[in-house]
Design an enzyme around this catalytic site. Structure first.
Site, PDB file in Angstrom:
ATOM      1  N   GLY A 204       0.813  -1.213   0.000  1.00  0.00           N
ATOM      2  CA  GLY A 204       0.000   0.000   0.000  1.00  0.00           C
ATOM      3  C   GLY A 204       0.845   1.260   0.000  1.00  0.00           C
ATOM      4  O   GLY A 204       0.562   2.219  -0.728  1.00  0.00           O
ATOM      5  N   ASP A 205       1.891   1.281   0.822  1.00  0.00           N
ATOM      6  CA  ASP A 205       2.797   2.431   0.841  1.00  0.00           C
ATOM      7  C   ASP A 205       3.461   2.633  -0.513  1.00  0.00           C
ATOM      8  O   ASP A 205       3.584   3.761  -1.002  1.00  0.00           O
ATOM      9  CB  ASP A 205       3.894   2.208   1.887  1.00  0.00           C
ATOM     10  CG  ASP A 205       3.397   2.414   3.306  1.00  0.00           C
ATOM     11  OD1 ASP A 205       2.835   3.480   3.587  1.00  0.00           O
ATOM     12  OD2 ASP A 205       3.592   1.512   4.137  1.00  0.00           O
ATOM     13  N   ALA A 206       3.922   1.527  -1.111  1.00  0.00           N
ATOM     14  CA  ALA A 206       4.665   1.627  -2.365  1.00  0.00           C
ATOM     15  C   ALA A 206       3.789   2.166  -3.492  1.00  0.00           C
ATOM     16  O   ALA A 206       4.205   3.051  -4.258  1.00  0.00           O
ATOM     17  CB  ALA A 206       5.234   0.258  -2.745  1.00  0.00           C
TER      18      ALA A 206
END
Length: 433
Positions: A204-206
Site C-alpha cells: 500500500g505504501d509503495a
C-alpha cells in the site's frame, strides 16, 4: 573552496568521497559532491520531503531517480525510522541504502521554532514539498497547504496521510497495511478457505508513493503550461491508490450487487480457464496463465486433451477444473527446465516463480539493465534496482546510495539556502540541525 561550491550547478553533483564531519564548530569546506553525476528527465527540479519510512519517501525517490534534487529532512540524532528497518550487514542497515538513494540528507528539529523557520526557508526554495505528518502537526508547524502556499505560491504540495486531509479521520494515524485492508485488495487476496492475505512487502505504501509521484508530475505539467498557475495541493490517502487499481469492484457492486471474495490465483470477476501456480518435479513453482481461446487451446494440445471439448469459452470455463488437475500432474512429473521448454514450444505463457536469487541470475534482467552496481562508503559495491522506467534519450540513474544522517547539512543550509557561518554553527551547537 566556498567559491568553487558556488560555481558548480547543484543539480549535477556526484559523490567522490565521504570525508565525515569536522570537529564541533568547524566548517567542512569540502562537499562530497562534484559536477557530473545526476542526470534524467527532472534535472533542476527541487524537492523537499518532510516524510519518513515508505510512501512519501518513495514518491521522492521516483523523482530523484530521474534527476530531481530531493532533500530528505530528518530529526537530528535518530533520523528516519527506515534507517533502522530491514536486514543488516555487519550492523549496517541495508534498506535505507536504496530508500534514501539519490537524495540529500539534512537534519532539522521541527519542534524548535528556529528549526521551523529553517523548514519554511526550504519550502520557499522548493518546487515540490512532500509531507506525511498528521494534519494537526502540519498546522502547528505551518507546513499545511495554507502555510506552504503562503510561503511559496508556486509550490506543489503532496500530502500523504492515512485517511485524507478532508475526512473525519484526517488526524488519525495510518500505515500502509491499514490502507491495503481498507482498499478492498486484501479481501480479494488468498484462497476461498483461508484468511485474507497481505503481500510480503509494503504494498500500500509503495503504490501510494508511485501515485504520488505521478500526481506531482501532473501538477508540474500544468504549472509549465498555465501562466496563472497558483500552486497545487495533492491530498492522497493511503487506501486510495490500490482502491483505484481494482477497477471493477465498485461498478460490479453498484450494478450487480456482488461482493467478490477470494479466489486463489484465479481472477475474481474475470475467470479464465488456466491461471494458477504449479509445483514442478524439481520443487519449483511455475505460474501458467492462458486467458484467451487460442492460448487455452495451446495448453489443451500440450496435455493431449480433446480439442473439440475446449473449442468455446463456455467449454473452456466448464472444463477449467479438469485442465487445472491435468496441468498440475503434468508439471509435477517433469523438471522445471523441461516444463519451461515445453511451454515455450507450445506457446503457453509461463514462468518460474522467481526468488531474488533467480532475479539476480536472470539474463532478461541483465539485458534490460534493471540491476545496477553502486559504490557505498560503508559496504563498498552494492547491487540494487536501476532507475526505472528506462528513458532512452535522457535516462535517470543511481548516483548515490542512501546518505549518512545529516551528510548534506553543509551543502544545503550554507551553499543553497545561504546561512552564514555563525548562524549555521549556532543551530548545529543547539541541536536544531
Amino acid at each position: 573552496m566556498r567559491n568553487m561550491h558556488q560555481l558548480i550547478d547543484p543539480s549535477c553533483w556526484t559523490r567522490i568521497s565521504l570525508l565525515g564531519r569536522m570537529k564541533s564548530g568547524e566548517r567542512n569546506e569540502w562537499s562530497s559532491w562534484v559536477a557530473g553525476g545526476q542526470r534524467g528527465q527532472l534535472r533542476g527540479l527541487k524537492v523537499v520531503e518532510f516524510a519518513h519510512v515508505v510512501a512519501g519517501p518513495l514518491a521522492g525517490s521516483m523523482l530523484a531517480d530521474q534527476g530531481a534534487d530531493v532533500i530528505h529532512v530528518e530529526p537530528p540524532g535518530s533520523g528516519d525510522a527506515a534507517r533502522a528497518m530491514g536486514p543488516t550487514r555487519d550492523g549496517v542497515p541495508l534498506w535505507f541504502k536504496v530508500a534514501g538513494r539519490n537524495k540529500r540528507s539534512v537534519t532539522l528539529d521541527l519542534h524548535d521554532p528556529d528549526g521551523r523557520r529553517l523548514a519554511h526557508r526550504l519550502v520557499a526554495w522548493a518546487d515540490v514539498v512532500i509531507v506525511t505528518l498528521r494534519a494537526s502537526r502540519l498546522r502547528a508547524w505551518e507546513l499545511d497547504w495554507e502555510a506552504v502556499h503562503r510561503i511559496n505560491p508556486k509550490a506543489v504540495l503532496l500530502q500523504i496521510s492515512g485517511f485524507g486531509a478532508t475526512s473525519s479521520q484526517a488526524d488519525a494515524p495510518g500505515f500502509g497495511k491499514v490502507g491495503e485492508a481498507r482498499s478492498g485488495v486484501v479481501h480479494l487476496t488468498g484462497f476461498p478457505d483461508g484468511p485474507p492475505v497481505h503481500t510480503g512487502f509494503s504494498h500500500g505504501d509503495a503504490v501510494t508513493g508511485l501515485m504520488g509521484a505521478y500526481a506531482v508530475l501532473a501538477a508540474l505539467h500544468r504549472r509549465a503550461n498555465d501562466p496563472g498557475f497558483d500552486g497545487e495541493w495533492i491530498d492522497l490517502a493511503l487506501f486510495e491508490p490500490l482502491f483505484r487499481l481494482v477497477e471493477w469492484q465498485v461498478i460490479a457492486h453498484d450494478q450487480l450487487g456482488v461482493v467478490p471474495g477470494r479466489s486463489g490465483n484465479q481472477l475474481a470477476v474475470a475467470p479464465a480457464a488456466v491461471i494458477n501456480t504449479y509445483l514442478s518435479g524439481d520443487g519449483d513453482w511455475i505460474t501458467v496463465t492462458s486467458a484467451t481461446l487460442r492460448s487455452v487451446l495451446n495448453v489443451v494440445r500440450l496435455l493431449g486433451l480433446p480439442e473439440d471439448e475446449y473449442a468455446t469459452t463456455a467449454q473452456q470455463l466448464a472444463g477449467r477444473e479438469r485442465l487445472d488437475t491435468e496441468l498440475r500432474a503434468w508439471v509435477g512429473a517433469r523438471g522445471t527446465d523441461a516444463c519451461l521448454r515445453a511451454f515455450a514450444e507450445a506457446e503457453v505463457v509461463a514462468s518460474r516463480v522467481f526468488t531474488v536469487e533467480d532475479i539476480a541470475a536472470d539474463p532478461v534482467y541483465a539485458e534490460r539493465g534493471d540491476i545496477v552496481t553502486v559504490d557505498d562508503p560503508d559496504l563498498g559495491p552494492v547491487r540494487m534496482q536501476a532507475a526505472l522506467p528506462h528513458f532512452h534519450h535522457e535516462p535517470g540513474g543511481v548516483w548515490r546510495t542512501g546518505p549518512a544522517l545529516g551528510q548534506d547539512n553543509d551543502l544545503v543550509y550554507r551553499d543553497w539556502l545561504g546561512l552564514d557561518g555563525r548562524e549555521f554553527d549556532d543551530l548545529e551547537r543547539r541541536g536544531v540541525i
